[in-house]
Design a protein around this motif. Structure first.
Motif, mmCIF file in Angstrom:
data_model
loop_
_atom_site.group_PDB
_atom_site.id
_atom_site.type_symbol
_atom_site.label_atom_id
_atom_site.label_comp_id
_atom_site.label_asym_id
_atom_site.label_seq_id
_atom_site.Cartn_x
_atom_site.Cartn_y
_atom_site.Cartn_z
ATOM 1 N N ILE A 19 -83.038 13.233 -110.760
ATOM 2 C CA ILE A 19 -82.710 12.005 -110.023
ATOM 3 C C ILE A 19 -82.032 12.391 -108.716
ATOM 4 N N PRO A 20 -82.542 11.934 -107.577
ATOM 5 C CA PRO A 20 -81.904 12.282 -106.299
ATOM 6 C C PRO A 20 -80.577 11.558 -106.140
ATOM 7 N N ILE A 21 -79.540 12.324 -105.790
ATOM 8 C CA ILE A 21 -78.243 11.709 -105.523
ATOM 9 C C ILE A 21 -77.884 11.769 -104.040
ATOM 10 N N ARG A 22 -78.620 12.603 -103.292
ATOM 11 C CA ARG A 22 -78.316 12.732 -101.867
ATOM 12 C C ARG A 22 -79.512 13.313 -101.156
ATOM 13 N N VAL A 23 -79.738 12.849 -99.926
ATOM 14 C CA VAL A 23 -80.778 13.401 -99.054
ATOM 15 C C VAL A 23 -80.152 13.694 -97.691
ATOM 16 N N LEU A 46 -88.521 10.895 -99.806
ATOM 17 C CA LEU A 46 -88.554 10.468 -101.196
ATOM 18 C C LEU A 46 -89.744 9.573 -101.471
ATOM 19 N N SER A 47 -90.201 9.603 -102.712
ATOM 20 C CA SER A 47 -91.194 8.626 -103.144
ATOM 21 C C SER A 47 -90.525 7.263 -103.296
ATOM 22 N N LEU A 48 -91.320 6.217 -103.487
ATOM 23 C CA LEU A 48 -90.770 4.881 -103.676
ATOM 24 C C LEU A 48 -89.854 4.853 -104.894
ATOM 25 N N GLN A 87 -84.194 5.136 -107.208
ATOM 26 C CA GLN A 87 -83.183 5.873 -107.960
ATOM 27 C C GLN A 87 -81.968 6.183 -107.083
ATOM 28 N N LEU A 88 -82.214 6.643 -105.861
ATOM 29 C CA LEU A 88 -81.122 6.961 -104.951
ATOM 30 C C LEU A 88 -80.297 5.716 -104.638
ATOM 31 N N LYS A 89 -80.944 4.600 -104.434
ATOM 32 C CA LYS A 89 -80.231 3.355 -104.173
ATOM 33 C C LYS A 89 -79.325 2.998 -105.340
ATOM 34 N N TRP A 90 -79.819 3.185 -106.571
ATOM 35 C CA TRP A 90 -79.009 2.916 -107.760
ATOM 36 C C TRP A 90 -77.808 3.854 -107.822
ATOM 37 N N ARG A 137 -76.292 5.412 -105.373
ATOM 38 C CA ARG A 137 -75.325 5.075 -104.326
ATOM 39 C C ARG A 137 -74.553 3.808 -104.676
ATOM 40 N N ALA A 138 -75.207 2.854 -105.278
ATOM 41 C CA ALA A 138 -74.540 1.592 -105.612
ATOM 42 C C ALA A 138 -73.556 1.759 -106.764
ATOM 43 N N LYS A 139 -73.900 2.591 -107.739
ATOM 44 C CA LYS A 139 -73.117 2.672 -108.971
ATOM 45 C C LYS A 139 -72.174 3.872 -109.032
ATOM 46 N N HIS A 140 -72.484 4.960 -108.306
ATOM 47 C CA HIS A 140 -71.757 6.197 -108.556
ATOM 48 C C HIS A 140 -71.209 6.890 -107.312
ATOM 49 N N LEU A 141 -71.519 6.426 -106.125
ATOM 50 C CA LEU A 141 -70.961 7.036 -104.914
ATOM 51 C C LEU A 141 -69.520 6.559 -104.730
ATOM 52 N N VAL A 142 -68.578 7.503 -104.736
ATOM 53 C CA VAL A 142 -67.166 7.132 -104.611
ATOM 54 C C VAL A 142 -66.564 7.573 -103.280
ATOM 55 N N TYR A 143 -67.227 8.487 -102.571
ATOM 56 C CA TYR A 143 -66.777 8.869 -101.234
ATOM 57 C C TYR A 143 -67.978 9.315 -100.420
ATOM 58 N N ASP A 144 -68.015 8.864 -99.160
ATOM 59 C CA ASP A 144 -69.081 9.245 -98.239
ATOM 60 C C ASP A 144 -68.461 9.485 -96.875
ATOM 61 N N TYR A 145 -68.597 10.720 -96.376
ATOM 62 C CA TYR A 145 -68.016 11.041 -95.072
ATOM 63 C C TYR A 145 -68.520 10.117 -93.975
ATOM 64 N N CYS A 146 -69.717 9.589 -94.144
ATOM 65 C CA CYS A 146 -70.277 8.696 -93.128
ATOM 66 C C CYS A 146 -69.577 7.338 -93.076
ATOM 67 N N LYS A 147 -68.737 7.055 -94.061
ATOM 68 C CA LYS A 147 -67.994 5.791 -94.081
ATOM 69 C C LYS A 147 -66.516 5.986 -93.755
ATOM 70 N N ASP A 148 -66.108 7.220 -93.518
ATOM 71 C CA ASP A 148 -64.687 7.533 -93.375
ATOM 72 C C ASP A 148 -64.253 7.441 -91.913
ATOM 73 N N THR A 149 -64.021 6.219 -91.456
ATOM 74 C CA THR A 149 -63.606 6.010 -90.062
ATOM 75 C C THR A 149 -62.173 6.463 -89.820
ATOM 76 N N GLY A 150 -61.378 6.603 -90.882
ATOM 77 C CA GLY A 150 -60.029 7.123 -90.720
ATOM 78 C C GLY A 150 -60.017 8.617 -90.458
ATOM 79 N N ARG A 151 -61.010 9.303 -90.953
ATOM 80 C CA ARG A 151 -61.105 10.749 -90.781
ATOM 81 C C ARG A 151 -61.748 11.112 -89.455
ATOM 82 N N PHE A 152 -62.764 10.359 -89.059
ATOM 83 C CA PHE A 152 -63.511 10.652 -87.838
ATOM 84 C C PHE A 152 -63.260 9.567 -86.798
ATOM 85 N N ASN A 153 -62.758 9.969 -85.636
ATOM 86 C CA ASN A 153 -62.630 9.003 -84.538
ATOM 87 C C ASN A 153 -63.998 8.476 -84.124
ATOM 88 N N GLU A 154 -64.981 9.367 -84.199
ATOM 89 C CA GLU A 154 -66.372 8.995 -83.946
ATOM 90 C C GLU A 154 -67.208 9.570 -85.070
#
Length: 295
Positions: A168-172, A259-261, A266-269, A271-288
């Motif tokens: 099951i893909p968890i990250r790309v 990824l295939s359809l 699977q990846l969407k599931w 991310r929705a259920k099990h992603l607890v931290y993503d650097y791409c969402k950490d605006t406090g860590r990155f000014n940009e």
């Protein structure tokens, strides 16, 4: 990949991925090599036990330990089955990763962050390119990784890197070098590693929970080592150019450019259920935010 719903194209693409999955399963069954054919200790061999290709890596208050592949690879697939440290594993890290050498190294990481008894493990993934990482994601798991073995895999080609757990893909991580100038690991051959080590300065609840050495030794078990990848050799051999040249191997097939359809769902599931931290969402860590997060 463009999917035309309701057409023969959609059916053929889905059938291709089914065939590919079957191929991976057959490969795992038929070509699991002996551990000593593929790997060797690189750190504290006295803490490593090989019991008929079941390899136990031990951490105690004197040392952790590690193994590495005998060869380096450029593109392909690497996988292993791991059963993680049982009970109170706070402060420990079990890692399965790929890395080139030197300060400007490329690296792909699975790092399993131990926790106190009864608390869930987290798996941290990361991507380094030319010595720069800071691309962490953390996921909870939908199973107990200490109760049984589970499969962890890297699929790496010129278009993307896919981190998979039990298929099951968890990250790309997509190659956006030409599109927006984000560096992508494509030039350095990487070795494949496994290790267990003490990281109680950061691994569990930000380092607030330390390793309890009264629970030592801490043991993670590895088995079913599979490598289907292009071996990276010296420039004079010509194999490096062969590895870089597209269209020669199964991972170069156009259907594996993304990824295939089914995998996308699977990846969407995940991310929705099990992603607890993503650097791409950490605006406090990155000014940009990093450029790959904005496209």
């Amino acid at each position: 990949m463009k999917i035309l719903h309701g057409s023969g194209i959609h059916s053929s693409v889905m059938h291709f991925h089914v065939r590919l999955l079957c191929f991976w399963m057959l490969f795992s069954l038929a070509f699991s090599a002996n551990f000593t054919d593929l790997f060797q200790p690189f750190w504290a061999p006295d803490h490593i036990v090989n019991e008929d290709n079941l390899v136990k890596l031990t951490l105690d208050n004197t040392s952790g330990c590690g193994i590495r592949s005998r060869r380096n690879y450029l593109f392909g697939r690497a996988s292993v089955q791991i059963k993680l440290i049982e009970g109170d594993s706070a402060g420990t890290v079990t890692a399965f990763y790929m890395s080139s050498d030197g300060p400007d190294h490329d690296e792909l990481d699975f790092e399993f962050l131990g926790n106190v008894s009864g608390e869930p493990y987290l798996v941290q993934t990361n991507v380094y390119v030319n010595g720069t990482g800071n691309r962490e994601q953390r996921h909870s798991l939908w199973f107990d990784p200490t109760a049984d073995f589970h499969s962890y895999s890297f699929l790496w080609n010129r278009h993307c890197i896919i981190f998979l757990i039990d298929g099951i893909p968890i990250r790309v991580f997509t190659n956006k070098e030409e599109e927006i100038g984000v560096p992508y690991p494509k030039n350095q051959g990487m070795g494949i590693y496994g290790s267990v080590w003490n990281a109680d300065d950061w691994a569990t609840q930000g380092g607030s929970v330390k390793t309890d050495w009264s629970h030592a030794p801490f043991i993670s078990a590895f088995r079913s080592f599979n490598i289907d990848a292009c071996e990276y050799l010296a420039e004079s051999d010509g194999t490096v150019g062969k590895c870089r040249e597209g269209g020669l191997y199964w991972w170069d097939k156009p259907a594996l450019n993304s990824l295939s359809l089914h995998q996308s769902r699977q990846l969407k599931w995940v991310r929705a259920k099990h992603l607890v931290y993503d650097y791409c969402k950490d605006t406090g860590r990155f000014n940009e935010l990093p450029r790959e997060c904005l496209s």
